[in-house]
Enzyme design. Structure first.
Site, PDB file in Angstrom:
ATOM      1  N   HIS A   1      64.045  17.800  30.226  1.00 45.37           N
ATOM      2  CA  HIS A   1      64.174  17.248  31.583  1.00 45.37           C
ATOM      3  C   HIS A   1      62.835  17.350  32.335  1.00 45.37           C
ATOM      4  O   HIS A   1      62.613  18.288  33.106  1.00 45.37           O
ATOM      5  CB  HIS A   1      65.264  18.004  32.346  1.00 45.37           C
ATOM      6  CG  HIS A   1      65.743  17.300  33.583  1.00 45.37           C
ATOM      7  ND1 HIS A   1      66.565  16.199  33.551  1.00 45.37           N
ATOM      8  CD2 HIS A   1      65.508  17.536  34.901  1.00 45.37           C
ATOM      9  CE1 HIS A   1      66.818  15.795  34.780  1.00 45.37           C
ATOM     10  NE2 HIS A   1      66.194  16.594  35.624  1.00 45.37           N
TER      11      HIS A   1
ATOM     12  N   ARG B   1      70.210  10.275  36.426  1.00 42.81           N
ATOM     13  CA  ARG B   1      69.875  11.355  37.366  1.00 42.81           C
ATOM     14  C   ARG B   1      71.053  11.797  38.229  1.00 42.81           C
ATOM     15  O   ARG B   1      71.396  12.968  38.256  1.00 42.81           O
ATOM     16  CB  ARG B   1      68.724  10.906  38.301  1.00 42.81           C
ATOM     17  CG  ARG B   1      67.416  10.593  37.642  1.00 42.81           C
ATOM     18  CD  ARG B   1      66.661  11.836  37.212  1.00 42.81           C
ATOM     19  NE  ARG B   1      66.064  12.535  38.328  1.00 42.81           N
ATOM     20  CZ  ARG B   1      64.900  12.230  38.889  1.00 42.81           C
ATOM     21  NH1 ARG B   1      64.193  11.208  38.449  1.00 42.81           N
ATOM     22  NH2 ARG B   1      64.428  12.932  39.887  1.00 42.81           N
TER      23      ARG B   1
ATOM     24  N   TYR C   1      62.997  36.045  39.601  1.00 38.79           N
ATOM     25  CA  TYR C   1      63.758  37.265  39.863  1.00 38.79           C
ATOM     26  C   TYR C   1      65.163  37.233  39.260  1.00 38.79           C
ATOM     27  O   TYR C   1      65.709  38.281  38.925  1.00 38.79           O
ATOM     28  CB  TYR C   1      63.887  37.507  41.373  1.00 38.79           C
ATOM     29  CG  TYR C   1      62.562  37.684  42.071  1.00 38.79           C
ATOM     30  CD1 TYR C   1      61.689  38.706  41.714  1.00 38.79           C
ATOM     31  CD2 TYR C   1      62.162  36.808  43.084  1.00 38.79           C
ATOM     32  CE1 TYR C   1      60.471  38.860  42.349  1.00 38.79           C
ATOM     33  CE2 TYR C   1      60.945  36.960  43.720  1.00 38.79           C
ATOM     34  CZ  TYR C   1      60.103  37.994  43.356  1.00 38.79           C
ATOM     35  OH  TYR C   1      58.895  38.155  43.977  1.00 38.79           O
TER      36      TYR C   1
END
Length: 747
Positions: A76, A30, A120
């Site tokens: 993931h 991680r 967006y």
């Protein structure tokens, strides 16, 4: 049904093993980057997913939400926010030395504005990512491992051609360890890699002829050049960074300090904090030479303008900014990365060494794969060329065969029993054929137009090219210098195509020296209103408004503007306030909450006594509590630099009700809630340390507490009001400490 087996073990052993497994998972999977490609798993998976989706640098942008969703579903499974945050950072040119993602839309700003929602924004791979990180994935140059549910394969590491760990740096917090690696210049790092490949015994200091130091995307100035060799040798240390400041002429002959580059540590909310810090310096009267500050930054770059008074010393003010704000800051270096499956802190040479080893592994696997393909191609080409020489025989075999397998057996093994030939000579020649299986398959699939003269000639030329490639690839694989030359050529190509000029200046600079103007010491009055707002006023202002000041404020204390105000509270604490932190102005000006400039908590504490720090240079303080405990403390014990200290020790459920200066021979009266009065001399109260509880002053009845304590001089008429009646303290009978006292008749 199988028997259940119960394993008995220590709970602490299970917890220890589970925690270590968790910690290693966070460290390896991680938080920390791999030294080979300089990427964390989430970054690697995001880039690979974009590659798989075909979102190349020369293709249209795709919605970030699509990329995030696909990455989360395939590789993931740790939440979309971590993936999108990673995508955003890889697209921010003010955080990365070289952006890996080409973002389209609002991807945040250097001033700390967040990126727009993933629905967006759009993104695609940057060209450098496609060419230097993801190229040749189809050539089996890195290992692929199963994803979390074993339905997909993902690369264990990306085949990065450049030392991304240095170029883009890294930041990450794992369990019990953290990494912080600054960004560097691509061209300098490539030159250092080439120098290492030419001389593996090169030292860190020699490597630093190429890598001068960090190269931050925000520019700035590194001012501790002499300490860099030690930092790059050990992989740990502190880099001192400054923003770049220039002096410009303003209107009316005034000077302006213009900040055009900021320290890398100021990226984000640090710019707004810097502006507030400068404003605070003005408000706290640390300087009176700053007239205005404005942030004129735009897409063209940073531009923060500080307008100065006419006649101000701009160099001195520049040094003040370095000393008093984050315009000079430190970047903590801890070059920690995962190497060979375990976390390791590495210096500059070690990182380059791992990178070069990785490049040789990649190049070896690449050319082994290419060599295998060329050898297979050579085998097929030789078969086709040989077939062209005996094409009439092959056609006769094909026409005389009843099945493909019969024809194939004849071409490979010379088996002629199942094939009809025109004559014995053809049969004898066919029995002598010994094509390989791959050659036989190619012959059977060959089209007739390949027999045209030009096509045959082209086949021979292609065969010669294949032989040349085989010789070239074998030379690369068997000769260290040849492989080095291939790697260096690739690095030179990437440097020429994607390199850029250095942004950060490296130098040795003297520590900023700021000469503060001496503050003129004067008498002021500290005013604290009933809402907890404090301020100071000049003595003349107080004298003109004395009556209103005394009536409207809880505390009115004369003090020096360079001193401190000390607040003793009922919780047994003493809080200090610097008078300079308080605003000084007109009588009707509003103050500031003293909670903001001290550790005092107006909601949980009540001020029992307040005074100027100067009172502590001589004399004693008498402390009294609700449970009747008394002590005298030498006032010098409270001459401390801490903002808060414990003024006295309290028993459970006790509180301070009285703190006042006291001296020998004074009379003390304790008044309880139930109306008991006890008078005795202060001589009976022992002197203790501030950490002591004290001695009992009065024997209280059950549920009774001390409500008030009075000090007065023997022979001086002193009256107090109790339940609407006057009580003359002088007429109370003299008694001894630690007695019950006399109950007032009005109680």
């Amino acid at each position: 049904m199988e028997d259940t087996q119960i394993i008995r073990t220590e709970y602490s052993d299970i917890m220890k093993k589970s925690y270590i497994d968790y910690a290693m998972s966070v460290i390896i999977s991680r938080a920390l980057p791999d030294v080979r490609d300089g990427l964390k798993p989430v970054q690697r998976r995001t880039l690979y997913d974009m590659h798989e989706l075909g979102i190349r640098y020369d293709k249209p942008y795709r919605k970030s939400a699509r990329i995030v969703g696909d990455t989360m579903g395939k590789y993931h499974p740790h939440g979309d926010s971590s993936i999108y945050d990673s995508l955003v950072v890889m697209a921010q040119d003010f955080k990365k030395g070289m952006v890996l993602v080409d973002g389209h839309g609002n991807f945040g700003s250097i001033e700390g504005d967040g990126a727009a929602a993933m629905r967006y924004t759009e993104a695609r791979l940057a060209q450098v990512t496609q060419e230097a990180y993801l190229a040749d994935l189809d050539k089996d140059i890195v290992d692929f491992v199963p994803n979390f549910d074993e339905t997909e394969k993902e690369p264990q590491v990306l085949p990065a051609r450049i030392p991304n760990l240095l170029v883009n740096g890294a930041e990450g917090i794992a369990v019990g360890m953290a990494t912080s690696i600054p960004t560097h210049n691509l061209g300098e790092v490539i030159d250092a890699v080439k120098a290492y490949m030419e001389n593996e015994d090169i030292t860190t200091r020699q490597l630093m002829k190429y890598v001068k130091g960090p190269d931050f995307p925000t520019g700035g100035i590194v001012v501790n050049q002499d300490q860099l060799p030690e930092i790059y040798e050990s992989g740990m240390g502190k880099i001192r960074l400054r923003g770049r400041v220039s002096i410009e002429e303003g209107k009316g002959g005034k000077k302006q300090l213009v900040i055009t580059e900021i320290p890398y540590t100021m990226v984000g909310a640090g710019i707004g904090r810097f502006l507030n810090d400068v404003c605070s310096l003005v408000e706290q009267k640390k300087t009176g030479d700053i007239v205005d500050i404005s942030n004129q930054s735009s897409k063209e770059g940073i531009r923060i303008v500080i307008e100065l008074k006419r006649g101000a010393d701009p160099k001195n003010l520049e040094n003040m900014l370095y000393k008093k704000t984050k315009l000079e800051d430190t970047f903590g270096v801890n070059m920690l990365a995962v190497a060979d499956g375990r976390p390791e802190t590495m210096g500059l040479k070690k990182v380059i060494e791992h990178h070069v080893d990785f490049q040789f592994d990649l190049t070896t696997r690449k050319y082994q794969n290419l060599l295998k393909k060329e050898v297979d191609r050579k085998e097929v080409q030789e078969g086709l060329i040989k077939a062209c020489d005996v094409i009439d025989l092959i056609i006769e075999i094909l026409r005389g065969s009843k099945s493909i397998q019969d024809a194939k057996d004849c071409l490979i093994h010379g088996t002629v029993e199942k094939i009809q030939f025109k004559n014995k000579i053809s049969k004898k020649l066919a029995s002598m054929l010994r094509f390989t299986e791959r050659q036989a398959a190619a012959i059977l699939e060959m089209r007739l137009y390949k027999l045209i003269g030009l096509e045959v000639e082209a086949l021979i030329q292609e065969h010669e090219k294949t032989l040349a490639n085989i010789a070239k690839y074998e030379d690369i694989l068997n000769n260290y210098d040849s492989m080095s030359r291939v790697i260096i050529e690739d690095l030179d190509r990437l440097k020429e195509k994607f390199g850029r000029a250095r942004r950060t200046t490296i130098e040795n600079a003297e520590e900023a020296v700021y000469e503060e103007k001496a503050i003129e010491e004067k008498e002021v009055f500290f005013l604290l209103d009933r809402f907890g707002y404090g301020r100071t006023v000049d003595t003349a202002v107080y004298e003109r408004n004395k009556e209103a000041a005394d009536a409207e404020h809880k505390l009115v204390i004369p003090c020096k503007n360079t001193g401190k105000i000390c607040l003793f509270t009922d919780t047994g604490q003493m809080h200090q306030i610097k008078v300079m932190d308080l605003p000084c102005g007109k009588f009707r000006d509003k103050g500031i909450p003293i909670d903001n400039i001290s550790n005092y908590n107006s909601a949980a504490e009540e001020v029992v006594y307040a005074c100027d720090e100067l009172q502590f240079h001589q004399g004693k303080l008498l402390f009294g509590t609700g449970q009747g405990m008394l002590k005298i403390v030498d006032a010098s014990e409270f001459l401390v630099s801490k903002r808060t200290v414990s003024a006295t020790k309290l028993s459970a459920d006790d509180r301070v009700v009285f703190v006042k200066p006291a001296r020998k021979g004074q009379q003390i009266v304790l008044q309880s809630k139930n109306g008991y009065f006890l008078r005795f001399s202060t001589d009976e109260v022992p002197e203790k340390k501030k950490t002591a509880i004290g001695v009992r002053g009065i024997k209280l009845k059950p549920k009774d507490t001390v409500e008030a304590i009075y000090l007065f001089e023997e022979g001086v008429e002193t009256k107090v009001s109790y339940k609407g009646k006057e009580v003359s303290l002088n007429r109370l009978k003299q008694a001894k400490r630690d007695t019950a006292g006399i109950k007032n008749r009005g109680a």
